[in-house]
Design a protein around this motif. Structure first.
Motif, PDB file in Angstrom:
ATOM      1  N   ARG A  32     -12.079 -24.948 -20.182  1.00 47.47           N
ATOM      2  CA  ARG A  32     -11.754 -24.544 -21.442  1.00 47.47           C
ATOM      3  C   ARG A  32     -11.012 -25.489 -22.104  1.00 47.47           C
ATOM      4  N   VAL A  33     -11.132 -25.874 -23.376  1.00 48.49           N
ATOM      5  CA  VAL A  33     -10.385 -26.803 -24.291  1.00 48.49           C
ATOM      6  C   VAL A  33      -9.196 -26.097 -24.687  1.00 48.49           C
ATOM      7  N   ASN A  34      -8.117 -26.460 -24.248  1.00 49.26           N
ATOM      8  CA  ASN A  34      -6.737 -25.885 -24.716  1.00 49.26           C
ATOM      9  C   ASN A  34      -6.133 -26.695 -25.725  1.00 49.26           C
ATOM     10  N   GLN A  35      -5.587 -25.757 -26.554  1.00 45.73           N
ATOM     11  CA  GLN A  35      -4.963 -26.450 -27.727  1.00 45.73           C
ATOM     12  C   GLN A  35      -3.558 -25.796 -27.805  1.00 45.73           C
ATOM     13  N   LEU A  36      -2.765 -26.605 -28.509  1.00 49.43           N
ATOM     14  CA  LEU A  36      -1.149 -26.615 -28.336  1.00 49.43           C
ATOM     15  C   LEU A  36      -0.738 -25.304 -29.215  1.00 49.43           C
ATOM     16  N   ASP A  37      -1.308 -24.971 -30.142  1.00 47.65           N
ATOM     17  CA  ASP A  37      -1.106 -23.566 -30.897  1.00 47.65           C
ATOM     18  C   ASP A  37      -2.264 -22.809 -31.121  1.00 47.65           C
ATOM     19  N   TRP A  38      -2.342 -21.769 -30.578  1.00 46.50           N
ATOM     20  CA  TRP A  38      -3.663 -20.944 -30.722  1.00 46.50           C
ATOM     21  C   TRP A  38      -3.416 -19.971 -31.986  1.00 46.50           C
ATOM     22  N   GLN A  39      -2.117 -19.621 -32.212  1.00 50.31           N
ATOM     23  CA  GLN A  39      -1.919 -18.726 -33.323  1.00 50.31           C
ATOM     24  C   GLN A  39      -1.750 -19.293 -34.811  1.00 50.31           C
ATOM     25  N   PRO A  41      -2.910 -22.792 -35.934  1.00 48.68           N
ATOM     26  CA  PRO A  41      -3.428 -23.973 -35.665  1.00 48.68           C
ATOM     27  C   PRO A  41      -3.859 -25.042 -37.120  1.00 48.68           C
ATOM     28  N   THR A  42      -3.629 -26.191 -36.594  1.00 50.67           N
ATOM     29  CA  THR A  42      -3.825 -27.281 -37.701  1.00 50.67           C
ATOM     30  C   THR A  42      -5.337 -27.750 -37.378  1.00 50.67           C
ATOM     31  N   CYS A  43      -6.273 -28.286 -38.266  1.00 53.32           N
ATOM     32  CA  CYS A  43      -7.349 -28.714 -37.950  1.00 53.32           C
ATOM     33  C   CYS A  43      -7.349 -29.838 -37.104  1.00 53.32           C
ATOM     34  N   ARG A  44      -6.487 -30.786 -38.010  1.00 47.67           N
ATOM     35  CA  ARG A  44      -6.204 -31.961 -37.266  1.00 47.67           C
ATOM     36  C   ARG A  44      -5.947 -32.058 -35.657  1.00 47.67           C
ATOM     37  N   ASP A  45      -5.229 -31.255 -35.284  1.00 45.78           N
ATOM     38  CA  ASP A  45      -4.568 -31.150 -33.780  1.00 45.78           C
ATOM     39  C   ASP A  45      -5.595 -30.571 -32.978  1.00 45.78           C
ATOM     40  N   TRP A  46      -6.581 -29.403 -33.661  1.00 43.07           N
ATOM     41  CA  TRP A  46      -7.562 -28.933 -32.497  1.00 43.07           C
ATOM     42  C   TRP A  46      -8.542 -30.017 -32.558  1.00 43.07           C
ATOM     43  N   VAL A  47      -8.998 -30.759 -33.739  1.00 44.78           N
ATOM     44  CA  VAL A  47     -10.164 -31.863 -33.659  1.00 44.78           C
ATOM     45  C   VAL A  47      -9.702 -32.934 -32.592  1.00 44.78           C
ATOM     46  N   GLN A  48      -8.405 -33.402 -32.559  1.00 46.45           N
ATOM     47  CA  GLN A  48      -8.001 -34.332 -31.611  1.00 46.45           C
ATOM     48  C   GLN A  48      -8.102 -33.754 -30.396  1.00 46.45           C
ATOM     49  N   PRO A 102      -7.618 -16.146 -42.275  1.00 46.03           N
ATOM     50  CA  PRO A 102      -6.020 -16.551 -41.966  1.00 46.03           C
ATOM     51  C   PRO A 102      -5.401 -17.587 -42.791  1.00 46.03           C
ATOM     52  N   SER A 103      -4.265 -17.293 -43.378  1.00 43.89           N
ATOM     53  CA  SER A 103      -3.724 -18.447 -43.929  1.00 43.89           C
ATOM     54  C   SER A 103      -3.053 -19.477 -43.080  1.00 43.89           C
ATOM     55  N   THR A 104      -2.681 -18.689 -41.849  1.00 37.36           N
ATOM     56  CA  THR A 104      -1.900 -19.678 -40.727  1.00 37.36           C
ATOM     57  C   THR A 104      -2.674 -20.615 -40.096  1.00 37.36           C
ATOM     58  N   ALA A 105      -4.085 -20.566 -40.572  1.00 36.06           N
ATOM     59  CA  ALA A 105      -4.823 -21.797 -40.106  1.00 36.06           C
ATOM     60  C   ALA A 105      -4.964 -22.752 -41.122  1.00 36.06           C
TER      61      ALA A 105
END
Length: 179
Positions: A32-39, A41-48, A102-105
């Motif tokens: 699984r690709v893990n993300q630093l912030d699941w709730q 998120p910022t696109c830049r971080d998820w893409v990296q 969601p505005s949190t993304a």
């Protein structure tokens, strides 16, 4: 069973224990690709994070299995890095341009619509609360993806109780057998 490296890429909130991605992780040992912030998120971080995982698993032999917001992440990743992978299974792509997104993304809109340089399949449901069937079909057309309508399966997540989701596995095998 699979010739390629399969990477699971969950969407917003990650995939819980009842999600088909979690069943696939347990049954087939797909990472699984893990993300630093699941709730929030910022696109830049998820893409990296996605790029690091793809590079780690030998890009040309990777099939990404994306759900929901991960589909937009994959499209932004493909646009930014231009890497060629074996393919992508894009399940229930969330419409990042919808009024109720969601505005949190942060940074996921507008939806990247560049044609993908690898084979892909978009899987959509007739009653998904996060994307209309017409928008999902439009994303598939823009990305150059095969489009599969699986009927009334909601957001194709835990609520649908698909467990090991045999139909999804068949679609994944189709990508795995592609040259």
């Amino acid at each position: 069973m699979f010739k390629s490296s399969i990477l699971l890429v969950p969407g917003l909130g990650n995939s819980d224990e009842q999600h088909w991605q979690s069943y696939w992780e347990q049954s087939y040992h797909f990472p699984r690709v893990n993300q630093l912030d699941w709730q929030t998120p910022t696109c830049r971080d998820w893409v990296q994070a996605l790029d690091k995982a793809v590079v780690h698993y030998a890009a040309s032999d990777v099939i990404l299995v994306c759900h929901s917001l991960a589909c937009a992440t994959m499209a932004a990743w493909a646009e930014k890095y231009g890497r060629t992978i074996k393919g992508a299974l894009l399940v229930a792509p969330a419409d990042t341009e919808a009024a109720d997104f969601p505005s949190t993304a942060i940074g996921f809109s507008p939806m990247p619509l560049q044609k993908l340089s690898f084979p892909s399949i978009v899987v959509a449901s007739t009653n998904d609360e996060y994307v209309s069937l017409a928008r999902a079909r439009y994303f598939a057309q823009c990305w150059g993806s095969q489009f599969v309508n699986v009927g009334a399966l909601g957001h194709i997540n835990s609520a649908t109780q698909l467990k090991d989701w045999p139909q999804g596995l068949q679609l994944l095998l189709t990508l795995d057998q592609h040259r």
